[in-house]
Motif scaffolding. Structure first.
Motif, PDB file in Angstrom:
ATOM      1  N   MET A   1       0.933  -1.534   0.178  1.00  0.00           N
ATOM      2  CA  MET A   1       0.004  -0.007   0.061  1.00  0.00           C
ATOM      3  C   MET A   1       0.833   1.417  -0.056  1.00  0.00           C
ATOM      4  SD  MET A   1      -2.896   1.267   2.548  1.00  0.00           S
ATOM      5  CE  MET A   1      -1.755   1.641   4.058  1.00  0.00           C
ATOM      6  N   VAL A   2       0.484   2.234  -0.861  1.00  0.00           N
ATOM      7  CA  VAL A   2       1.377   3.436  -0.860  1.00  0.00           C
ATOM      8  C   VAL A   2       0.205   4.684  -0.339  1.00  0.00           C
ATOM      9  CG1 VAL A   2       2.420   4.899  -2.407  1.00  0.00           C
ATOM     10  CG2 VAL A   2       2.672   2.761  -2.753  1.00  0.00           C
ATOM     11  N   ILE A   3       0.806   5.373   0.587  1.00  0.00           N
ATOM     12  CA  ILE A   3      -0.076   6.371   0.973  1.00  0.00           C
ATOM     13  C   ILE A   3       0.415   7.613   0.554  1.00  0.00           C
ATOM     14  CG2 ILE A   3      -0.522   7.879   3.064  1.00  0.00           C
ATOM     15  CD1 ILE A   3      -0.134   5.019   4.669  1.00  0.00           C
ATOM     16  N   LYS A   4      -0.251   8.415   0.118  1.00  0.00           N
ATOM     17  CA  LYS A   4      -0.023   9.672  -0.691  1.00  0.00           C
ATOM     18  C   LYS A   4      -0.576  10.898   0.099  1.00  0.00           C
ATOM     19  CE  LYS A   4       0.022   7.353  -5.302  1.00  0.00           C
ATOM     20  NZ  LYS A   4      -0.618   7.309  -6.622  1.00  0.00           N
ATOM     21  N   MET A   5       0.402  12.073   0.000  1.00  0.00           N
ATOM     22  CA  MET A   5      -0.277  13.234   0.661  1.00  0.00           C
ATOM     23  C   MET A   5       0.591  14.329   0.097  1.00  0.00           C
ATOM     24  SD  MET A   5       1.421  13.174   4.399  1.00  0.00           S
ATOM     25  CE  MET A   5       1.472  11.247   4.230  1.00  0.00           C
ATOM     26  N   LYS A   6       0.125  15.623  -0.210  1.00  0.00           N
ATOM     27  CA  LYS A   6       0.619  16.626  -1.000  1.00  0.00           C
ATOM     28  C   LYS A   6       1.647  17.473  -0.084  1.00  0.00           C
ATOM     29  CE  LYS A   6      -2.267  16.216  -4.476  1.00  0.00           C
ATOM     30  NZ  LYS A   6      -1.800  15.827  -5.789  1.00  0.00           N
ATOM     31  N   VAL A   7       2.724  18.197  -0.466  1.00  0.00           N
ATOM     32  CA  VAL A   7       3.493  19.042  -0.021  1.00  0.00           C
ATOM     33  C   VAL A   7       4.054  19.811  -0.974  1.00  0.00           C
ATOM     34  CG1 VAL A   7       5.609  17.597  -0.180  1.00  0.00           C
ATOM     35  CG2 VAL A   7       5.340  19.113   1.571  1.00  0.00           C
ATOM     36  N   ASN A   8       4.227  21.474  -0.618  1.00  0.00           N
ATOM     37  CA  ASN A   8       4.707  22.073  -1.514  1.00  0.00           C
ATOM     38  C   ASN A   8       6.288  22.239  -1.448  1.00  0.00           C
ATOM     39  OD1 ASN A   8       2.383  23.245  -2.506  1.00  0.00           O
ATOM     40  ND2 ASN A   8       2.152  24.309  -0.368  1.00  0.00           N
ATOM     41  N   VAL A   9       6.926  22.698  -2.624  1.00  0.00           N
ATOM     42  CA  VAL A   9       8.345  22.677  -2.631  1.00  0.00           C
ATOM     43  C   VAL A   9       8.999  23.988  -2.431  1.00  0.00           C
ATOM     44  CG1 VAL A   9      10.407  22.435  -4.283  1.00  0.00           C
ATOM     45  CG2 VAL A   9       8.206  20.876  -4.614  1.00  0.00           C
ATOM     46  N   GLY A  10      10.052  24.133  -1.730  1.00  0.00           N
ATOM     47  CA  GLY A  10      10.943  25.300  -1.349  1.00  0.00           C
ATOM     48  C   GLY A  10      12.348  24.898  -1.889  1.00  0.00           C
ATOM     49  N   ILE A  11      12.752  25.772  -2.637  1.00  0.00           N
ATOM     50  CA  ILE A  11      14.038  25.537  -3.598  1.00  0.00           C
ATOM     51  C   ILE A  11      15.054  26.243  -2.933  1.00  0.00           C
ATOM     52  CG2 ILE A  11      15.399  25.699  -5.493  1.00  0.00           C
ATOM     53  CD1 ILE A  11      12.483  25.488  -6.983  1.00  0.00           C
ATOM     54  N   SER A  12      16.261  25.549  -2.303  1.00  0.00           N
ATOM     55  CA  SER A  12      17.403  26.180  -1.641  1.00  0.00           C
ATOM     56  C   SER A  12      18.487  26.506  -2.608  1.00  0.00           C
ATOM     57  CB  SER A  12      17.984  25.337  -0.452  1.00  0.00           C
ATOM     58  OG  SER A  12      16.881  25.187   0.539  1.00  0.00           O
ATOM     59  N   ASN A  13      18.517  27.621  -3.030  1.00  0.00           N
ATOM     60  CA  ASN A  13      20.155  27.897  -3.510  1.00  0.00           C
ATOM     61  C   ASN A  13      21.340  27.979  -2.590  1.00  0.00           C
ATOM     62  OD1 ASN A  13      21.905  28.960  -5.623  1.00  0.00           O
ATOM     63  ND2 ASN A  13      20.605  30.846  -5.973  1.00  0.00           N
ATOM     64  N   ARG A  14      22.411  27.853  -3.215  1.00  0.00           N
ATOM     65  CA  ARG A  14      23.529  27.781  -2.273  1.00  0.00           C
ATOM     66  C   ARG A  14      23.573  28.899  -1.041  1.00  0.00           C
ATOM     67  NH1 ARG A  14      25.291  30.576  -7.226  1.00  0.00           N
ATOM     68  NH2 ARG A  14      25.244  28.807  -8.271  1.00  0.00           N
ATOM     69  N   HIS A  15      24.005  28.643  -0.003  1.00  0.00           N
ATOM     70  CA  HIS A  15      23.639  29.436   1.161  1.00  0.00           C
ATOM     71  C   HIS A  15      25.014  29.116   2.454  1.00  0.00           C
ATOM     72  CE1 HIS A  15      20.881  26.585   2.161  1.00  0.00           C
ATOM     73  NE2 HIS A  15      21.139  26.678   3.373  1.00  0.00           N
ATOM     74  N   VAL A  16      24.663  29.992   3.378  1.00  0.00           N
ATOM     75  CA  VAL A  16      25.892  29.692   4.222  1.00  0.00           C
ATOM     76  C   VAL A  16      25.164  29.968   5.606  1.00  0.00           C
ATOM     77  CG1 VAL A  16      27.952  30.905   5.187  1.00  0.00           C
ATOM     78  CG2 VAL A  16      27.892  30.361   2.901  1.00  0.00           C
ATOM     79  N   HIS A  17      25.526  29.296   6.651  1.00  0.00           N
ATOM     80  CA  HIS A  17      25.145  29.375   8.090  1.00  0.00           C
ATOM     81  C   HIS A  17      26.511  29.664   8.660  1.00  0.00           C
ATOM     82  CE1 HIS A  17      20.989  27.721   7.074  1.00  0.00           C
ATOM     83  NE2 HIS A  17      21.757  26.810   6.728  1.00  0.00           N
ATOM     84  N   LEU A  18      26.380  30.462   9.476  1.00  0.00           N
ATOM     85  CA  LEU A  18      27.753  30.707  10.432  1.00  0.00           C
ATOM     86  C   LEU A  18      27.534  30.595  11.753  1.00  0.00           C
ATOM     87  CD1 LEU A  18      28.709  34.015   8.182  1.00  0.00           C
ATOM     88  CD2 LEU A  18      29.833  31.854   8.107  1.00  0.00           C
ATOM     89  N   ASN A  19      28.637  30.350  12.622  1.00  0.00           N
ATOM     90  CA  ASN A  19      28.603  30.503  14.113  1.00  0.00           C
ATOM     91  C   ASN A  19      29.084  31.903  14.412  1.00  0.00           C
ATOM     92  OD1 ASN A  19      31.289  30.496  14.254  1.00  0.00           O
ATOM     93  ND2 ASN A  19      31.442  28.362  14.703  1.00  0.00           N
ATOM     94  N   ASP A  20      28.826  32.259  15.665  1.00  0.00           N
ATOM     95  CA  ASP A  20      29.221  33.795  16.059  1.00  0.00           C
ATOM     96  C   ASP A  20      30.634  33.800  15.980  1.00  0.00           C
ATOM     97  OD1 ASP A  20      26.546  34.194  16.884  1.00  0.00           O
ATOM     98  OD2 ASP A  20      26.776  33.528  18.829  1.00  0.00           O
ATOM     99  N   GLU A  21      31.482  33.186  16.133  1.00  0.00           N
ATOM    100  CA  GLU A  21      32.802  33.477  16.103  1.00  0.00           C
ATOM    101  C   GLU A  21      33.432  33.530  14.625  1.00  0.00           C
ATOM    102  OE1 GLU A  21      36.846  31.063  17.346  1.00  0.00           O
ATOM    103  OE2 GLU A  21      34.965  30.107  17.290  1.00  0.00           O
ATOM    104  N   ASP A  22      32.905  32.516  13.584  1.00  0.00           N
ATOM    105  CA  ASP A  22      33.045  32.784  12.104  1.00  0.00           C
ATOM    106  C   ASP A  22      32.599  34.165  11.580  1.00  0.00           C
ATOM    107  OD1 ASP A  22      34.781  30.668  12.338  1.00  0.00           O
ATOM    108  OD2 ASP A  22      33.373  29.311  11.307  1.00  0.00           O
TER     109      ASP A  22
END
Lengths: 191, 191
Positions: free
Chosen positions: B1-22
């Motif tokens: 059995m395959v259960i199906k449900m909808k979801v929307n797409v968000g597209i992530s371009n290249r990006h950066v997360h930094l810590n406080d020190e950096d």
């Protein structure tokens, strides 16, 4: 029932096919010299490159493939098309219906043509291959890709020629999304 | 059995997360000002960008996301990684095991960190969403994508947070390979 068989992947980077007339406008009397053979019989990557220019940006060093064809066609990925600022349709090679306008710049001149497409996913076949792999009468298949970013790609056309090398051709978006490298093995699914 | 449900797409371009020190090393006392909210609660795209540099090439104008995190992480697509000349692993956000070395250049300085990854395909969920959509206890799903370059993508992680916006996050390779645009609707498949 799902029939499965293996096929190897060939990855197509952005490239250009030219007709004789457009070739002359871009390169004049410079000969279309071969750099290396491609896997499909009687096709090659030439020593020559062009710049392709859309409304937004240019991409340099786009390879000209040989031999020349009866039509001029620029094959780009969707990623390239965002860069160029165009919105090309997904088309089988040679079908330029609705192709995007693009400017091609060579050493001797430049041309602007409705020639840019995103190539459909396709598998090269000929009569012998169709017979050998029980692919007679089949127009389109799906392909299963393993790995960390694997999945199934639909709408993969079987593209006939007189003499083909059995290979799945994907553009760089499909290859990179699925972490595929040149020559990787994947699986054709036929319902 | 395959259960199906909808979801929307968000597209992530290249990006950066930094810590406080950096962050401090790259931007000094320049504040991390918000440009726009992202769909996940309490996250934003800042006004700031950096240049990221690999052995082969640099990519400019890479967005810094906020708020800062406890780790510095550079999320790129496989296509970006070829451009940069690195070979980053596919990882869930925050898992920097084997991450590629990359240099990040800001207005006040530059840092080199083992911080570059290709983000795993993931769907943001929280307790409420898991309950509402019968997703309790599920770690990974597949997603069906319609359209001319449709198919099924595997290994899509459910990523929990205290408060989430229900959305499938894909990088630009996955989005462009499947001709997806921000907000497009796709279908979660659960076996």
């Amino acid at each position: 029932m799902v029939i499965k068989m293996k096929v190897n992947v060939g990855i197509s980077n952005r490239h250009v096919h030219l007709n004789d007339e457009d070739y002359k406008l871009l390169f004049g009397d410079i000969p279309l010299t071969k750099r290396n053979d491609l896997t499909q019989p009687n096709t090659f990557a030439s020593e020559l490159t062009v710049t392709i220019t859309g409304p937004k940006r240019s991409i340099e060093n786009v390879r000209v493939l040989g031999p020349n064809r009866s039509y001029t066609q620029v094959e780009v990925s969707k990623t390239d098309s965002y860069s160029l600022g165009i919105n090309p349709p997904v088309r089988n090679s040679g079908d330029l219906d609705g192709a995007s306008e693009i400017t091609i710049v060579g050493p001797k001149g430049s041309i602007t043509r409705n020639a840019a497409i995103v190539a459909s996913r396709h598998i090269h076949v000929d009569k012998r291959i169709r017979n050998e792999h029980n692919l007679e009468g089949i127009e389109m298949v799906s392909v299963k890709i393993n790995g960390e970013k694997g999945g199934i790609i639909n709408n993969v056309y079987l593209k006939d020629s007189d003499e083909a090398y059995f290979e799945l051709h994907l553009d760089t978006d499909d290859a990179n999304a699925h972490l595929l490298n040149q020559g990787d093995e994947v699986e054709i699914l036929i319902n």
